[in-house]
Each structure stands twice: as structure tokens, then as C-alpha cells.
Design a protein around this motif. Structure first.
Motif, PDB file in Angstrom:
ATOM      1  N   ASP A  58      30.826  39.145  43.127  1.00 49.32           N
ATOM      2  CA  ASP A  58      31.262  40.279  43.944  1.00 49.32           C
ATOM      3  C   ASP A  58      30.488  40.263  45.260  1.00 49.32           C
ATOM      4  O   ASP A  58      29.257  40.409  45.272  1.00 49.32           O
ATOM      5  CB  ASP A  58      31.000  41.578  43.180  1.00 49.32           C
ATOM      6  CG  ASP A  58      31.588  42.796  43.892  1.00 49.32           C
ATOM      7  OD1 ASP A  58      31.976  42.674  45.070  1.00 49.32           O
ATOM      8  OD2 ASP A  58      31.639  43.876  43.264  1.00 49.32           O
ATOM      9  N   LYS A  71      32.440  35.359  38.171  1.00 45.99           N
ATOM     10  CA  LYS A  71      32.895  36.231  39.261  1.00 45.99           C
ATOM     11  C   LYS A  71      31.702  36.690  40.092  1.00 45.99           C
ATOM     12  O   LYS A  71      30.713  37.187  39.562  1.00 45.99           O
ATOM     13  CB  LYS A  71      33.662  37.431  38.699  1.00 45.99           C
ATOM     14  CG  LYS A  71      34.985  37.035  38.042  1.00 45.99           C
ATOM     15  CD  LYS A  71      35.738  38.263  37.541  1.00 45.99           C
ATOM     16  CE  LYS A  71      37.103  37.880  36.998  1.00 45.99           C
ATOM     17  NZ  LYS A  71      37.039  36.910  35.897  1.00 45.99           N
ATOM     18  N   PHE A  88      34.893  37.321  45.651  1.00 41.62           N
ATOM     19  CA  PHE A  88      35.894  38.336  45.985  1.00 41.62           C
ATOM     20  C   PHE A  88      35.199  39.581  46.550  1.00 41.62           C
ATOM     21  O   PHE A  88      33.968  39.679  46.577  1.00 41.62           O
ATOM     22  CB  PHE A  88      36.709  38.705  44.740  1.00 41.62           C
ATOM     23  CG  PHE A  88      35.925  39.449  43.695  1.00 41.62           C
ATOM     24  CD1 PHE A  88      36.018  40.836  43.581  1.00 41.62           C
ATOM     25  CD2 PHE A  88      35.059  38.777  42.836  1.00 41.62           C
ATOM     26  CE1 PHE A  88      35.271  41.528  42.634  1.00 41.62           C
ATOM     27  CE2 PHE A  88      34.329  39.465  41.880  1.00 41.62           C
ATOM     28  CZ  PHE A  88      34.423  40.843  41.774  1.00 41.62           C
ATOM     29  N   ASN A  89      36.035  40.544  46.996  1.00 47.77           N
ATOM     30  CA  ASN A  89      35.572  41.849  47.459  1.00 47.77           C
ATOM     31  C   ASN A  89      34.664  41.730  48.691  1.00 47.77           C
ATOM     32  O   ASN A  89      33.601  42.333  48.763  1.00 47.77           O
ATOM     33  CB  ASN A  89      34.845  42.618  46.352  1.00 47.77           C
ATOM     34  CG  ASN A  89      34.573  44.069  46.749  1.00 47.77           C
ATOM     35  OD1 ASN A  89      35.311  44.652  47.545  1.00 47.77           O
ATOM     36  ND2 ASN A  89      33.501  44.642  46.217  1.00 47.77           N
ATOM     37  N   GLY A  90      35.120  40.944  49.663  1.00 47.18           N
ATOM     38  CA  GLY A  90      34.397  40.837  50.924  1.00 47.18           C
ATOM     39  C   GLY A  90      35.317  40.327  52.009  1.00 47.18           C
ATOM     40  O   GLY A  90      36.512  40.096  51.772  1.00 47.18           O
ATOM     41  N   ASP A  91      34.802  40.184  53.203  1.00 48.74           N
ATOM     42  CA  ASP A  91      35.573  39.593  54.294  1.00 48.74           C
ATOM     43  C   ASP A  91      35.436  38.073  54.208  1.00 48.74           C
ATOM     44  O   ASP A  91      34.436  37.496  54.647  1.00 48.74           O
ATOM     45  CB  ASP A  91      35.044  40.081  55.647  1.00 48.74           C
ATOM     46  CG  ASP A  91      35.492  41.501  55.969  1.00 48.74           C
ATOM     47  OD1 ASP A  91      36.247  42.080  55.179  1.00 48.74           O
ATOM     48  OD2 ASP A  91      35.069  42.029  57.018  1.00 48.74           O
ATOM     49  N   LYS A 149      30.637  42.444  47.533  1.00 49.30           N
ATOM     50  CA  LYS A 149      30.259  43.835  47.849  1.00 49.30           C
ATOM     51  C   LYS A 149      30.398  44.142  49.339  1.00 49.30           C
ATOM     52  O   LYS A 149      29.521  44.737  49.968  1.00 49.30           O
ATOM     53  CB  LYS A 149      28.829  44.112  47.381  1.00 49.30           C
ATOM     54  CG  LYS A 149      28.660  43.972  45.872  1.00 49.30           C
ATOM     55  CD  LYS A 149      27.233  44.240  45.426  1.00 49.30           C
ATOM     56  CE  LYS A 149      27.122  44.079  43.908  1.00 49.30           C
ATOM     57  NZ  LYS A 149      25.732  44.296  43.420  1.00 49.30           N
ATOM     58  N   GLY A 150      31.516  43.675  49.901  1.00 51.26           N
ATOM     59  CA  GLY A 150      31.820  43.989  51.288  1.00 51.26           C
ATOM     60  C   GLY A 150      31.180  43.075  52.316  1.00 51.26           C
ATOM     61  O   GLY A 150      31.397  43.256  53.522  1.00 51.26           O
ATOM     62  N   LYS A 204      43.320  37.752  44.958  1.00 48.56           N
ATOM     63  CA  LYS A 204      42.389  37.911  43.850  1.00 48.56           C
ATOM     64  C   LYS A 204      43.125  37.807  42.510  1.00 48.56           C
ATOM     65  O   LYS A 204      42.626  37.193  41.559  1.00 48.56           O
ATOM     66  CB  LYS A 204      41.674  39.254  43.962  1.00 48.56           C
ATOM     67  CG  LYS A 204      40.652  39.524  42.855  1.00 48.56           C
ATOM     68  CD  LYS A 204      39.864  40.785  43.158  1.00 48.56           C
ATOM     69  CE  LYS A 204      38.868  41.095  42.037  1.00 48.56           C
ATOM     70  NZ  LYS A 204      39.496  41.614  40.837  1.00 48.56           N
ATOM     71  N   GLU A 238      41.677  37.131  50.049  1.00 51.01           N
ATOM     72  CA  GLU A 238      41.116  38.084  49.079  1.00 51.01           C
ATOM     73  C   GLU A 238      40.081  37.430  48.179  1.00 51.01           C
ATOM     74  O   GLU A 238      39.125  38.069  47.746  1.00 51.01           O
ATOM     75  CB  GLU A 238      42.231  38.661  48.190  1.00 51.01           C
ATOM     76  CG  GLU A 238      43.057  39.726  48.834  1.00 51.01           C
ATOM     77  CD  GLU A 238      43.995  40.379  47.836  1.00 51.01           C
ATOM     78  OE1 GLU A 238      44.485  41.476  48.149  1.00 51.01           O
ATOM     79  OE2 GLU A 238      44.231  39.817  46.748  1.00 51.01           O
ATOM     80  N   ALA A 239      40.288  36.139  47.908  1.00 52.23           N
ATOM     81  CA  ALA A 239      39.382  35.451  46.990  1.00 52.23           C
ATOM     82  C   ALA A 239      39.328  33.971  47.323  1.00 52.23           C
ATOM     83  O   ALA A 239      40.247  33.412  47.926  1.00 52.23           O
ATOM     84  CB  ALA A 239      39.848  35.645  45.549  1.00 52.23           C
TER      85      ALA A 239
END
Length: 570
Positions: free
Chosen positions: A80, A78, A35-38, A82-83, A66, A51-52
Motif C-alpha cells: 500500500d 500487496k 497500489f493506492n498511490g500516484d 498510502k498516497g 487494481k 492504479e496498480a
């Protein structure tokens, strides 16, 4: 441009794959939630993000929001992002895994930006140094790879006389960067019984000094086959030694499915033995050689189109012509510059007669064997279209049957030929790296109009074709990000745009090494998109190719490669 090839071969070995076998990790493993990336799914005509994404036991089990991912997989590990950007793992549409491996036992003679060679003296110094450092005794073969006459200060091929100056007592063969010709020294020619009395074989050329009938050492197309065959035999003993390093090199560039674009029967057996021993960290697809087509089709132990422990033989490779920069590709119109061994109407060389190609097509189509045909010049594409039509007529089968015959390179396919590909359900696998490495050379040799239509990806895409884009390594280095850059920018070494009207978007360029590559290899139900049920093959990039400036795409770094949920490069 990033320094490539040998530096990365070493760095991939040092910092690359974890020594984990896929078969050892599959089972009831914890899910992994990214998650938390493109997260670019590649599962549509236009870019779409999730999103996930959740991986479990090597498969994608969820793509979506997510919140829903966390609800359905609350105990998942999980991760991350981080973008950073997560994509389907890159699928190599066409390279030569075995040849990449073999280069580790040869002298690197590449010019910049791949290597350091600028002139023939550089080549000679490297050969001399290699013999000394490796303590190679007199009489033992020495091989080199990657020299490019067009990038040498002398603007010519080295000759046997050049090589004899530094290595008179070793047989030597130097493979041209195109892979379609090479140069041997006097002892090398003698070993293969090539002399002033040797005639050039059909589909090949033995170059001669202008004032005598003596060979210069340059052998092109079918004339080089005995030299390459012997080289492969000599280097076969080192296959296992270099196998892990080679697949780690591929993985370091985000590739989860590698390709060997023409594989002899012994090497097929070697690859399968490595796969069965659990040594594959990524998948590998081979194409059997057309010279062994009849034997392969009769071999009940050889199962085409079926993975076994990460390895499959997908179909058969036919070499139908040569190299455009080497002036051996077969065109309907002549080259505009001097061609070695030719004085009039110099249009290159078909490697096979029309009758021979017709026979191969009938043999393969009758057994539903997928064909991958090396074609650079438009005259060769005409021959392939005729062979397809003849085989379908002979077998009384429809012209548009879903065979997915692949035209490898299709460098100078004409617009009318692209339209025929659509009608006949054929697909091109392009090679836009040529725009960078030899775009300027093509303008000189072929003229601006032909040169600017090389690897016409945009025209093909607009017609509804599913083109792929490859490196053809060792011809150009393994680097899918760089192939995206060349497809988007089409900039040459001299910063000239070669075919502005054929530039594609970054998304279209990514499809060529994910979605479209899976389709051309009949893997669309397994790979190529981030879709539930498909293999969890991922690549994580430091930047999104869709969100950086076009000229900056080539600077994007591979952060991690994941094969069926297992990190194989980080």
C-alpha cells in the motif's frame, strides 16, 4: 535548499541499502503489487497514472487497474503506497561516480549551500585541520575539492603562497568545483615540475603572477591533467573502501542507474570486478576516456553497450572545452569580464584542435562507438558539428544515422545548433543546476542574453529533441529532485530567474531523468518508463512533483529506491 554531499554520504551508509545481492533474490519470488498511490508511468507525452503495478522476478509484469492486478496476481504481496508517488527509478544521465567516491579521501572545500567555506582563510583552516586530524606526515600529498573562487569573499583563486602558509611541507592540490582547474602549492608544483620556465600546454593555461613569470599555482584545463592523473593514482587504493558507500549515496537519491562520465581502463576493470563479485545494488554505466579510444576499440575483452552483472561501458567521452564559470569554455563571442592568462579577445579554450576532434570522430564512428562530448561554449559545439559532418562524409554514412551522439552540457548551444542536433540525430544533455549555482555569474561574465539561454530545455523539447538533465557531480551534488527543481524554476542564488522562457513543466523535467535518459543511453527497451517487460526499477516519493508548488519541488523526499524488485534504499 537541503544540505547535501557529505552528510548524506554518511546517512546513506547508516540507513541506506539492505545488503542484498540482486543475483541472490531473482528466481521464482512472490510478485509484489503496488497500489493506492500516484503511479506515474512516464510512458506517454502527457502524464498518465496507473492504479496498480506488479513486479515479479525483477520485471514489471502488469500495469493497469487494481482489480485486474488482484485477479491476475491474487497471491502477490500487496504494498500500500498510502498516497505516495511511484515513478521509474531515476537514471543519472551524467555524473562522475568515481570522482564522487574519491571525494571521501579529500578535504571538502565547498561553499554554501553545499559546504561551509566563505573565504580563503576558511580553506586554509580546513587544510591545516585535516592534516592534524588525519595525522598526515610531511611529504604526503593532500587533496581538496569543491572550492569556488566566485563564492569566496576575496573573489579570487587561492594561490600557492596562501597554501604554503599552512602546508609548506606537504604537496597540495585543490580541485576547483568546475573540475576544469585547480591550485597547487609550491611543493605540489615542484613535484609536477611546473616552474617559471614551464610553458602552458596546448588547450591549457598555467597562471602567472603579474609582476613575475612565477606560477600562481592555478592550472587550467590540459595544464591540470598531470595533477589530476596523479591524484587518481594516489586515491585508487581506496576505491573498494568507498565503493559501497558511493552507490548507497546514489540510491538514497532515487537513482537506480548511476553514471561515471569518464573512466580510465584500470577503473573500468575495477568496476567490472565489483559487478562480477555481485556487489552492485544499482546499475552503473561508464564512458571510456578518449585518450584511450584506439586501445579500447582494439580490446576484444571490452564489450561496449552491453550490461554484464549491472555494469556496462556505453561509449567514449571527449572533453572538447572547459568551464563557463571558470572562463575556459570556448565561445564565438568574448567574455565580458577579466579572464586569467588572457588580455585580448578572451573567448575561452578549446581542449582539442579541430583536426584532433575530427580524427576521434572518424575512429569512433567507424566502429559504431557512441560519443559523449563535453561542450559548454557555442564555438565548441560548432567544432563538434564540423567533426560529425567530416566523419560522416569520410565514411560515406548518412548525417542522421542513429548514433545518438550526446552533447554533454550543451550549456550555451545556440538555437541554430539545436536545429542541427535534430537534423543530425544528436542529443543534448543539459545542466540546469547552473542556473542556480552560477546563473548570476553567467549574467556578469556573458551578458543577460547568453546567460538566459543556458541549458535551453524548453526550446530543445519543442524541436522534438529528447534532452536529459544532470548534476555532473562532483561539480554539483547528486540530487535528481533538485535538477527537476532547477529545470522548472531556473532560480539563481540571488532569487533571480535565469531564462524564464526556458522553464519546463515538472513532467518534462522528470522525462529528462527517466524516459529521455534511457533513450540517450540506448536503454529505452529496459528502463525509463513503467511498462510491462521492463526492469522493475522504482523510486517512491513522499509527494508528487506534478502536484506541489513549483518552488516546493526541491523539498520532496525519497522514501524508497527499488532496483529490479529489491529495496536498495529505504
Amino acid at each position: 535548499m537541503k544540505k547535501i554531499v557529505l552528510v548524506l554520504l554518511v546517512s546513506a551508509l547508516v540507513i541506506g541499502c539492505k545488503d542484498i545481492k540482486k543475483t541472490e533474490v531473482l528466481g521464482n519470488e512472490p510478485a509484489q503489487l503496488f497500489f493506492n498511490g500516484d503511479i506515474l508511468t512516464m510512458d506517454s507525452e502527457k502524464p498518465e497514472y496507473a492504479e496498480a503495478i506488479v513486479e515479479k522476478n525483477g520485471k514489471i509484469v502488469f500495469v493497469g487497474s487494481k482489480d485486474n492486478a488482484e485477479t491476475n496476481y491474487f497471491d502477490a504481496i500487496k504494498i500500500d503506497l498510502k498516497g505516495k508517488t511511484l515513478l521509474p527509478g531515476f537514471i543519472d544521465p551524467h555524473s562522475h561516480f568515481g570522482m564522487v567516491s574519491n571525494t571521501m579521501g579529500q578535504v571538502d572545500l565547498n561553499s554554501e549551500p553545499v559546504g561551509t567555506i566563505t573565504n580563503i582563510d576558511d580553506i586554509l583552516e580546513k587544510l591545516k585541520h585535516y592534516k592534524e586530524v588525519k595525522s598526515i606526515p610531511d611529504g604526503e600529498w593532500i587533496y581538496g575539492w569543491g572550492y569556488d573562487d566566485g563564492q569566496l569573499a576575496e573573489n579570487r583563486h587561492p594561490t600557492k603562497k596562501d597554501i604554503d602558509k599552512v602546508l609548506p611541507n606537504n604537496p597540495v592540490y585543490l580541485q576547483h568545483t568546475s573540475g576544469h582547474m585547480g591550485v597547487a602549492n609550491s611543493l605540489g608544483l615542484e613535484k609536477l615540475q611546473v616552474s617559471a620556465n614551464t610553458k602552458s600546454p596546448e588547450g591549457g593555461n598555467i597562471d602567472r603572477f603579474s609582476n613575475t613569470n612565477e606560477p600562481t599555482g592555478l592550472v587550467q584545463e590540459t595544464a591540470m591533467y598531470p595533477f589530476v592523473r596523479l591524484m587518481l593514482e594516489k586515491l585508487a587504493s581506496k576505491q573498494e573502501e568507498f565503493f559501497d558507500t558511493t552507490q548507497e549515496y546514489y540510491a538514497s537519491h532515487g537513482i537506480t542507474t548511476a553514471h561515471d562520465g569518464m573512466t580510465d581502463r584500470n577503473t573500468i576493470r575495477f568496476f567490472q570486478s565489483q559487478a562480477d563479485a555481485g556487489k552492485f545494488k544499482i546499475d552503473l554505466i561508464s564512458l571510456a576516456g578518449y585518450a584511450e579510444l584506439d586501445a579500447n576499440l582494439k580490446d576484444s575483452t571490452l564489450q561496449f553497450k552491453t550490461y554484464k552483472n549491472g555494469f556496462k561501458v556505453q561509449g567514449t567521452k571527449i572533453v572538447a572545452d572547459g568551464s563557463p564559470q571558470g572562463k575556459t569554455a570556448f565561445f564565438t563571442k568574448p567574455f565580458l569580464t577579466e579572464v586569467p592568462g588572457c588580455t585580448h579577445d578572451c573567448r575561452g579554450l578549446p581542449s582539442l584542435t579541430q583536426d584532433a576532434i575530427n580524427e576521434l570522430f572518424v575512429m569512433a564512428y567507424e566502429k559504431d562507438n557512441q560519443l559523449f562530448v563535453h561542450c559548454n561554449g557555442d564555438a565548441t559545439v560548432d567544432m563538434i558539428i564540423k567533426a560529425h559532418e567530416n566523419a560522416c562524409k569520410t565514411l560515406n554514412e548518412p548525417l542522421d544515422k542513429d548514433r545518438r551522439t550526446i552533447i554533454i552540457h550543451a550549456q550555451f548551444a545556440r538555437p541554430d545548433q539545436l536545429e542541427t542536433f535534430v537534423k543530425y540525430n544528436m542529443e543534448p544533455s543539459f545542466f540546469t543546476n547552473h542556473a542556480y549555482f552560477w546563473g548570476d555569474v553567467h549574467v556578469e561574465n556573458l551578458g543577460k542574453e547568453r546567460a538566459e539561454f543556458l541549458s535551453p530545455m524548453l526550446s530543445a523539447t519543442r524541436l522534438g529533441l529528447k534532452p536529459t538533465n544532470h548534476s555532473d557531480a562532483t561539480v554539483t551534488p547528486i540530487d535528481p529532485i533538485f535538477t527537476v527543481w532547477t529545470a522548472v524554476n531556473r532560480v539563481s542564488r540571488s532569487d533571480t530567474v535565469i531564462g524564464e522562457n526556458e522553464r519546463v513543466t515538472p513532467y518534462q523535467a522528470l522525462k529528462a531523468i527517466t524516459t529521455n535518459a534511457a533513450y540517450e543511453l540506448f536503454d529505452e527497451n529496459l528502463k525509463g518508463t513503467l511498462t510491462e517487460g521492463k526492469l522493475a526499477d522504482f523510486v517512491i516519493l513522499d509527494k508528487n512533483p506534478l502536484k506541489v508548488k513549483a518552488m516546493e519541488i526541491k523539498e520532496i523526499q525519497i522514501l524508497e529506491t527499488i532496483k529490479e524488485g529489491v529495496s536498495v534504499y529505504k
